[in-house]
Every structure is written in structure tokens, then in C-alpha cells.
Design an enzyme around this catalytic site. Structure first.
Site, short mmCIF file in Angstrom:
data_model
loop_
_atom_site.label_atom_id
_atom_site.label_comp_id
_atom_site.label_asym_id
_atom_site.label_seq_id
_atom_site.Cartn_x
_atom_site.Cartn_y
_atom_site.Cartn_z
N ARG A 143 26.97 74.80 11.19
CA ARG A 143 26.05 75.17 12.27
C ARG A 143 25.97 76.68 12.47
O ARG A 143 24.88 77.23 12.71
CB ARG A 143 26.50 74.48 13.56
CG ARG A 143 25.52 74.55 14.70
CD ARG A 143 25.94 73.65 15.84
NE ARG A 143 25.62 72.26 15.58
CZ ARG A 143 24.50 71.65 15.98
NH1 ARG A 143 23.59 72.34 16.64
NH2 ARG A 143 24.29 70.39 15.73
N ARG A 193 35.73 66.08 16.92
CA ARG A 193 35.12 66.85 15.83
C ARG A 193 36.18 67.70 15.14
O ARG A 193 37.07 68.25 15.79
CB ARG A 193 34.00 67.76 16.35
CG ARG A 193 32.87 67.02 17.05
CD ARG A 193 31.82 68.02 17.55
NE ARG A 193 30.80 67.41 18.38
CZ ARG A 193 29.61 67.01 17.94
NH1 ARG A 193 29.31 67.15 16.66
NH2 ARG A 193 28.73 66.48 18.78
N ASP A 239 16.86 70.75 23.31
CA ASP A 239 17.76 69.99 24.19
C ASP A 239 17.37 70.08 25.66
O ASP A 239 17.68 69.18 26.44
CB ASP A 239 19.21 70.47 24.02
CG ASP A 239 19.87 69.88 22.78
OD1 ASP A 239 19.24 69.07 22.09
OD2 ASP A 239 21.03 70.25 22.51
N ALA A 267 18.84 68.82 16.11
CA ALA A 267 18.35 70.11 15.60
C ALA A 267 16.95 69.97 15.02
O ALA A 267 16.08 70.80 15.25
CB ALA A 267 19.32 70.66 14.56
#
Length: 436
Positions: A110, A206, A323, A336
Site C-alpha cells: 500500500r 494483519r 471511503d 481502493a
């Protein structure tokens, strides 16, 4: 050529920066990006996109740069989107569905993804340490149009003709927009329920794992190095795929309590946690999953939230994107991509030769009519997909029909193209102009 209008983009994430890059092609539009942080940065590890989003990046002239940082240089040949396995048992699991599409699942780190966008940003566009607190419509100017005043937390101000809220799931701009619509325009009070994000009942862990840790001394590689995996079980699933030119594996493990959907989530949304916590959550799962999770060193715990689908994306000359408009769960890897599609369509209608300052509301109408139904469809479909991965959908763990049903949830990937969506928006713009 003079400036026809000024666009203020509040939020420098993937959506905001894509819009800034896309608008920078039009020299008669002034663009300013206001970012609350001291620099552009992304939290999280992996980001995935699909073929339709890759087409947009290509049309914006960034494909070559993005190809260098993908898990592998993308090409049109069929690739694995996800390999679905039933894994919530001690013995070896088995595949119950293989999702394949052109390009497959295109994966990035990212932070590296954001860096490419930043590298395409014109100089002088970015302003840091600018957290928007309020916006106000000013009295009409001599030209007959109402500029918008922006006030930031540091006491500074700015003026624009169009404000784009790219300020994320906790959007300040969404909050003010909906509150004003209810309190000053007599809108339905139920709109206030759309201000705050909703906890999905899911916790995600994560982590990033260097690929070499997933290769045994004899050279045997863990399956996920070469194939995006979806390990499925009751109330839980594990997603893993390689990023950063194949040097790192991104792992996201998710554990859900569906009965808690919409209940309050107390405490910070993102915290550090121990590797043991992750491993214990998936105790009793197949060896392949255990091997993967044992390689995790520094996981973070995330409370996954989403928005209730909004009935509109703009009022006046204030509009939401990404978002801020449709924050969704990560189960279709679409957050995304949907923000990038927003940015592409919005830039195309704003950049059209007939979009003047006074015509901005028409451009926003065309943007909303195209993007709102699609993004809300993906938002709701993402939640439904997550339920299916965890055997909480209408078919439970009836694996034979479950696989194809999961596959059908992705039909939006090819029902339209970004070009056709753009053309539809531009067609609406022309129709509205002709009707004047």
C-alpha cells in the site's frame, strides 16, 4: 488559459491523490490537496486491484510505474483471483473453488502504491498539516457563483469552488453535509444514521511475512507465495497473497461474530497484538494455515467497519469520494479500486469542456448517478461475500454450490468497463446541458 474553477481535495489517500493526478491533465482547473498529516502516508499493508482498475491506471499514464511495484508485471493472461479452501479442520484442507480472471488479482504494498501516485502529483498541489474542521458557503461573488470557505484546525483558511471529501471512513465532510441536509434543508433525520461507521462484527489481524520465511530448507515454497489464497472456515477466514514484486506475503486473518454487527465497538480500531493471539484464534486449522501463521512476527488487530449505503454523494458543490462515500469491508478487495473509479469518473465530468463553474452541479449529478449505484452494490456485495467465506451465507458450508455463488458475486468486474461508465456519465452531462 485562465482557471475556470478551483477544486479542493481534502484527504491525500489513494482516492484523493488519484483525483488530483487525473485533474492535473486539465490546465484550466486549479487543484489543491489538503492532507491532515505531515506527509502522505497509508496505514495497512497490502492493496489489490482488478483488471478494470488497471485500465484506469493505464489511461492515466501510470501503468509502467505501477507494473514495477506489483507482485509481478500485470498482463492480460488469465490469473488466479483467489484459491478457496476449506481449512477449519486439523487434517489437510481441500480446494472448493478457483476464481480466475484476466490479470488475476494485481497486488501491491500500500505504501508503494501511494508513492507512485505522489510521484505523478504536480508541484505545489499538496498542503500538509491541514485538517479540515468546517466549510462554509460564502456570499455570492460578482460572477454570481458562491465560493466555499475552508477552515482548518491550525487556524488557516482557504477558498474553493468545489470541495471533494476524500477524508475517509470518519469523514468530517460527510458529517457536516448530512447534518446540514437534515437541520437546514429539512431532510429525513434517518440520514444522521449514515454519519458514523458501523462495526461489522469482524476483527482482522494483519501482518507482512518476508517470502524467504515461507520457503523450507529443501526449497519447498508455501502455496501462497505463488497463489492468492482464501482459507475458509466457520466464522473465520484467512487471506494471503504476495506483494512487492513477490518479496513479501501479506496476510489478513479475519474472525467474525455476526450477531455483533452494528453494535458499538469500544476502544481504538487499530492496535498491536501478539503472534500468539493470532495463532490461538486459528488453533485446529489445517497445517498449511498453521505454517503460515507461525511466520507472523508483528501483527496488528483491526476492527473492521463499514458505512451504511448513502442515498446521495453531493449537495451543492460539496461531493464525497472513496471511503468517505462508501467505506466497505475488504472481502472483495474493492475499496481502493472503487475510490479510483470515483476519481476517474469525477475527473472526466469536471474536465469536460462544457463544465464551467456554474455547471459543476450538473457534473456532480452525472458522477453520482453513475458511481453511487455501483459503489453501493459493491459495498453490500463485499459484506455478503465475507459471510459466504465464513459459511454464514444462504448456503452455509454446502461447498459444491457455494463456490459458483461466490464467483457470481464478482460479476460487477466485467458487467461494465471504466470507459463505458465514463461515457455514460458524459452522456448524462450532455443531456442535462441540452435540456437547459
Amino acid at each position: 488559459m485562465g482557471v475556470k474553477f478551483r477544486v479542493a481535495i481534502c484527504g491525500g489517500g489513494i482516492g484523493g491523490l488519484t483525483l488530483a493526478v487525473a485533474l492535473s491533465r486539465y490546465h484550466d482547473i486549479q487543484v489543491d490537496v489538503y492532507e491532515a498529516a505531515g506527509q502522505f502516508k497509508e496505514i495497512g499493508a497490502g492493496v489489490m486491484i482488478w483488471a478494470r482498475t488497471w485500465e484506469i491506471l493505464s489511461m492515466l499514464g501510470m501503468a509502467e510505474n505501477f507494473a514495477r511495484i506489483a507482485h509481478a508485471p500485470p498482463n492480460r493472461s488469465p490469473g488466479i483471483g483467489f484459491d478457496y479452501r476449506k481449512s477449519d479442520q486439523p487434517q489437510e484442507g481441500s480446494r472448493f473453488y478457483l476464481f480466475q480472471v484476466p490479470y488475476g488479482c494485481i497486488r501491491f504494498h500500500r505504501a508503494q502504491f501511494l508513492d507512485v501516485l505522489v510521484s505523478h502529483l504536480p508541484e505545489g498541489v499538496a498542503h500538509f498539516g491541514k485538517r479540515l474542521t468546517t466549510y462554509t458557503n460564502l456570499p455570492k461573488s460578482h460572477g454570481g457563483d458562491t465560493p466555499i470557505a475552508l477552515r482548518f484546525a491550525d487556524g488557516s483558511t482557504a477558498v474553493c469552488d468545489l470541495l471533494v471529501g476524500c477524508d475517509g471512513i470518519k469523514s468530517t465532510i460527510r458529517k457536516q453535509m448530512l447534518e446540514e441536509h437534515v437541520h437546514t434543508r429539512g431532510g429525513d433525520r434517518k440520514l444522521l444514521d449514515h454519519i458514523d461507521p458501523v462495526w461489522s462484527g469482524t476483527i482482522a489481524y494483519r501482518a507482512l511475512i518476508p517470502v524467504q520465511r515461507l520457503v523450507k530448507p529443501g526449497g519447498q515454497k508455501h502455496r501462497t507465495i505463488d497463489s492468492p489464497m482464501m482459507y475458509c472456515g466457520k466464522d473465520k477466514h484467512v487471506v494471503s497473497y504476495s506483494i512487492s514484486a513477490g518479496s513479501i506475503v501479506n496476510v489478513v486473518t479475519l474472525a467474525s461474530q455476526p450477531q455483533l454487527y452494528g453494535s458499538p465497538y469500544n476502544g481504538p480500531w487499530v492496535t498491536d497484538c501478539s503472534p500468539t493471539e493470532v495463532q490461538e484464534c486459528y488453533a485446529g486449522w489445517e497445517p498449511e494455515v498453521q505454517e503460515l501463521l507461525k511466520c507472523i512476527e508483528k501483527p496488528t488487530r483491526w476492527a473492521i467497519h463499514e458505512l451504511k449505503p448513502l442515498p446521495f454523494y453531493f449537495t451543492g458543490r460539496v461531493v464525497l469520494l472513496g471511503d468517505a462515500a462508501h467505506a466497505m469491508t475488504p472481502h472483495q478487495g474493492a475499496g481502493a479500486g472503487q475510490a479510483i473509479e470515483d476519481a476517474f469518473v469525477l475527473a472526466e465530468v469536471l474536465g469536460h469542456r462544457h463544465t464551467s463553474r456554474s455547471a459543476i452541479p450538473r457534473a456532480l449529478t452525472a458522477y453520482e448517478r453513475v458511481r453511487l449505484p455501483m459503489a453501493n452494490h459493491v459495498l453490500e456485495g463485499s459484506r455478503q461475500s465475507g459471510n459466504m467465506y465464513e459459511f454464514n451465507g444462504p448456503l452455509g458450508d454446502n461447498l459444491v454450490p457455494l463456490g459458483p455463488l461466490i464467483g457470481s458475486q464478482w460479476d460487477w468486474l466485467w458487467d461494465t468497463t471504466p470507459q463505458s461508465e465514463r461515457d455514460r456519465a458524459l452522456g448524462m452531462l450532455q443531456s442535462m446541458r441540452a435540456a437547459l
